[in-house]
Design a protein around this motif. Structure first.
Motif, PDB file in Angstrom:
ATOM      1  N   HIS A  71     -77.656 -68.473  17.354  1.00 46.61           N
ATOM      2  CA  HIS A  71     -78.012 -66.976  18.133  1.00 46.61           C
ATOM      3  C   HIS A  71     -76.412 -66.414  18.265  1.00 46.61           C
ATOM      4  O   HIS A  71     -76.154 -65.349  17.117  1.00 46.61           O
ATOM      5  CB  HIS A  71     -78.887 -66.877  19.362  1.00 46.61           C
ATOM      6  N   VAL A  72     -75.237 -67.442  18.595  1.00 44.62           N
ATOM      7  CA  VAL A  72     -74.454 -67.111  19.010  1.00 44.62           C
ATOM      8  C   VAL A  72     -73.595 -66.829  17.477  1.00 44.62           C
ATOM      9  O   VAL A  72     -73.170 -65.954  17.213  1.00 44.62           O
ATOM     10  CB  VAL A  72     -73.482 -67.878  19.782  1.00 44.62           C
ATOM     11  N   ARG A  73     -73.440 -67.676  16.617  1.00 40.89           N
ATOM     12  CA  ARG A  73     -73.638 -67.876  15.733  1.00 40.89           C
ATOM     13  C   ARG A  73     -73.427 -67.079  14.478  1.00 40.89           C
ATOM     14  O   ARG A  73     -72.644 -66.524  13.613  1.00 40.89           O
ATOM     15  CB  ARG A  73     -72.527 -69.913  15.165  1.00 40.89           C
ATOM     16  N   HIS A  74     -74.720 -66.659  14.675  1.00 37.83           N
ATOM     17  CA  HIS A  74     -74.493 -65.953  13.540  1.00 37.83           C
ATOM     18  C   HIS A  74     -75.072 -64.816  13.682  1.00 37.83           C
ATOM     19  O   HIS A  74     -74.475 -63.872  13.512  1.00 37.83           O
ATOM     20  CB  HIS A  74     -76.140 -66.424  12.140  1.00 37.83           C
ATOM     21  N   CYS A  75     -76.446 -64.467  14.640  1.00 35.83           N
ATOM     22  CA  CYS A  75     -76.927 -63.198  15.271  1.00 35.83           C
ATOM     23  C   CYS A  75     -75.554 -62.262  15.513  1.00 35.83           C
ATOM     24  O   CYS A  75     -75.393 -60.651  15.422  1.00 35.83           O
ATOM     25  CB  CYS A  75     -78.229 -63.236  15.530  1.00 35.83           C
ATOM     26  N   VAL A  76     -75.229 -63.284  16.764  1.00 33.82           N
ATOM     27  CA  VAL A  76     -74.014 -62.058  17.083  1.00 33.82           C
ATOM     28  C   VAL A  76     -73.105 -61.438  16.125  1.00 33.82           C
ATOM     29  O   VAL A  76     -72.682 -60.880  16.871  1.00 33.82           O
ATOM     30  CB  VAL A  76     -73.456 -62.597  18.753  1.00 33.82           C
ATOM     31  N   ALA A  79     -73.963 -59.359  13.819  1.00 33.44           N
ATOM     32  CA  ALA A  79     -74.114 -57.977  14.262  1.00 33.44           C
ATOM     33  C   ALA A  79     -72.389 -57.142  14.389  1.00 33.44           C
ATOM     34  O   ALA A  79     -72.689 -56.041  14.558  1.00 33.44           O
ATOM     35  CB  ALA A  79     -74.552 -57.772  15.573  1.00 33.44           C
ATOM     36  N   ALA A  80     -71.817 -58.114  15.604  1.00 34.16           N
ATOM     37  CA  ALA A  80     -70.569 -57.438  16.104  1.00 34.16           C
ATOM     38  C   ALA A  80     -69.692 -57.224  15.015  1.00 34.16           C
ATOM     39  O   ALA A  80     -68.453 -56.151  15.044  1.00 34.16           O
ATOM     40  CB  ALA A  80     -69.913 -58.478  16.707  1.00 34.16           C
ATOM     41  N   ARG A  81     -70.405 -57.694  13.744  1.00 32.15           N
ATOM     42  CA  ARG A  81     -68.736 -57.821  12.364  1.00 32.15           C
ATOM     43  C   ARG A  81     -69.423 -56.195  12.233  1.00 32.15           C
ATOM     44  O   ARG A  81     -68.522 -55.343  11.168  1.00 32.15           O
ATOM     45  CB  ARG A  81     -68.761 -58.448  11.566  1.00 32.15           C
ATOM     46  N   SER A  82     -71.103 -56.131  11.933  1.00 28.17           N
ATOM     47  CA  SER A  82     -71.215 -54.624  11.212  1.00 28.17           C
ATOM     48  C   SER A  82     -71.325 -53.459  12.017  1.00 28.17           C
ATOM     49  O   SER A  82     -71.375 -52.390  11.016  1.00 28.17           O
ATOM     50  CB  SER A  82     -72.438 -54.691  10.809  1.00 28.17           C
ATOM     51  N   ASP A  83     -70.983 -53.749  13.745  1.00 26.96           N
ATOM     52  CA  ASP A  83     -72.119 -52.057  14.123  1.00 26.96           C
ATOM     53  C   ASP A  83     -71.327 -53.088  15.702  1.00 26.96           C
ATOM     54  O   ASP A  83     -72.615 -53.342  16.330  1.00 26.96           O
ATOM     55  CB  ASP A  83     -72.966 -52.183  14.194  1.00 26.96           C
ATOM     56  N   PRO A  84     -70.118 -52.222  16.055  1.00 21.58           N
ATOM     57  CA  PRO A  84     -70.267 -52.737  17.442  1.00 21.58           C
ATOM     58  C   PRO A  84     -71.137 -52.821  18.673  1.00 21.58           C
ATOM     59  O   PRO A  84     -71.100 -53.686  19.529  1.00 21.58           O
ATOM     60  CB  PRO A  84     -68.543 -51.750  17.633  1.00 21.58           C
ATOM     61  N   ALA A  85     -71.538 -51.892  19.031  1.00 20.13           N
ATOM     62  CA  ALA A  85     -73.435 -50.797  19.099  1.00 20.13           C
ATOM     63  C   ALA A  85     -73.832 -51.802  19.530  1.00 20.13           C
ATOM     64  O   ALA A  85     -75.086 -52.819  20.542  1.00 20.13           O
ATOM     65  CB  ALA A  85     -73.805 -50.029  18.992  1.00 20.13           C
ATOM     66  N   GLY A  89     -75.788 -54.913  21.986  1.00 15.55           N
ATOM     67  CA  GLY A  89     -77.065 -54.777  21.952  1.00 15.55           C
ATOM     68  C   GLY A  89     -77.629 -56.346  21.979  1.00 15.55           C
ATOM     69  O   GLY A  89     -77.633 -57.628  22.969  1.00 15.55           O
ATOM     70  N   LYS A  90     -76.956 -57.045  20.830  1.00 14.30           N
ATOM     71  CA  LYS A  90     -76.423 -58.919  20.990  1.00 14.30           C
ATOM     72  C   LYS A  90     -76.468 -59.321  21.576  1.00 14.30           C
ATOM     73  O   LYS A  90     -76.673 -60.994  22.527  1.00 14.30           O
ATOM     74  CB  LYS A  90     -76.543 -59.292  19.750  1.00 14.30           C
ATOM     75  N   LEU A  91     -75.298 -59.266  22.499  1.00 13.44           N
ATOM     76  CA  LEU A  91     -74.386 -60.047  23.270  1.00 13.44           C
ATOM     77  C   LEU A  91     -75.192 -59.693  24.708  1.00 13.44           C
ATOM     78  O   LEU A  91     -75.862 -60.477  25.774  1.00 13.44           O
ATOM     79  CB  LEU A  91     -73.275 -59.178  23.890  1.00 13.44           C
TER      80      LEU A  91
END
Length: 104
Positions: A71-76, A79-85, A89-91
């Motif tokens: 989850h950290v290596r992919h989803c978070v 998401a952080a790279r594409s959109d800070p908001a 949310g993922k964090l």
């Protein structure tokens, strides 16, 4: 696939690359749980049953840690790279997942 609350999630889940590994571990854990059930049914010694329950618990924790890592290596990260908001949310999701995972 869907995200939280059934919202569309077009990206594959973070564990997609390790899905077969996670499934193999979960199938093994299923067998361990059946073994514990047989032990209780066969009136095995309490400490032996508890030892096996501890092994099953550890195995499930390892699966959970693997899923959290994915989850950290992919989803978070994605998401952080594409959109800070979205990253925030993922964090938040990660923090809740860690609380649930670490609850004893």
């Amino acid at each position: 696939m869907s995200g939280p609350a059934g919202t569309p999630d077009p990206a594959p889940h973070g564990y997609a690359d390790h899905k077969s590994d996670h499934l193999a571990r979960l199938h093994k854990i299923e067998g361990q749980v059946r073994g514990v059930t047989r032990m209780v049914d066969d009136d095995r010694y309490c400490i032996d049953v508890l030892t096996q329950i501890s092994a099953v618990t550890r195995a499930l924790q390892e699966v959970a840690l693997g899923l959290l890592d994915d989850h950290v290596r992919h989803c978070v990260t994605d998401a952080a790279r594409s959109d800070p908001a979205a990253g925030e949310g993922k964090l938040g999701e990660l923090a809740l997942a860690l609380r649930r995972t670490l609850r004893l």
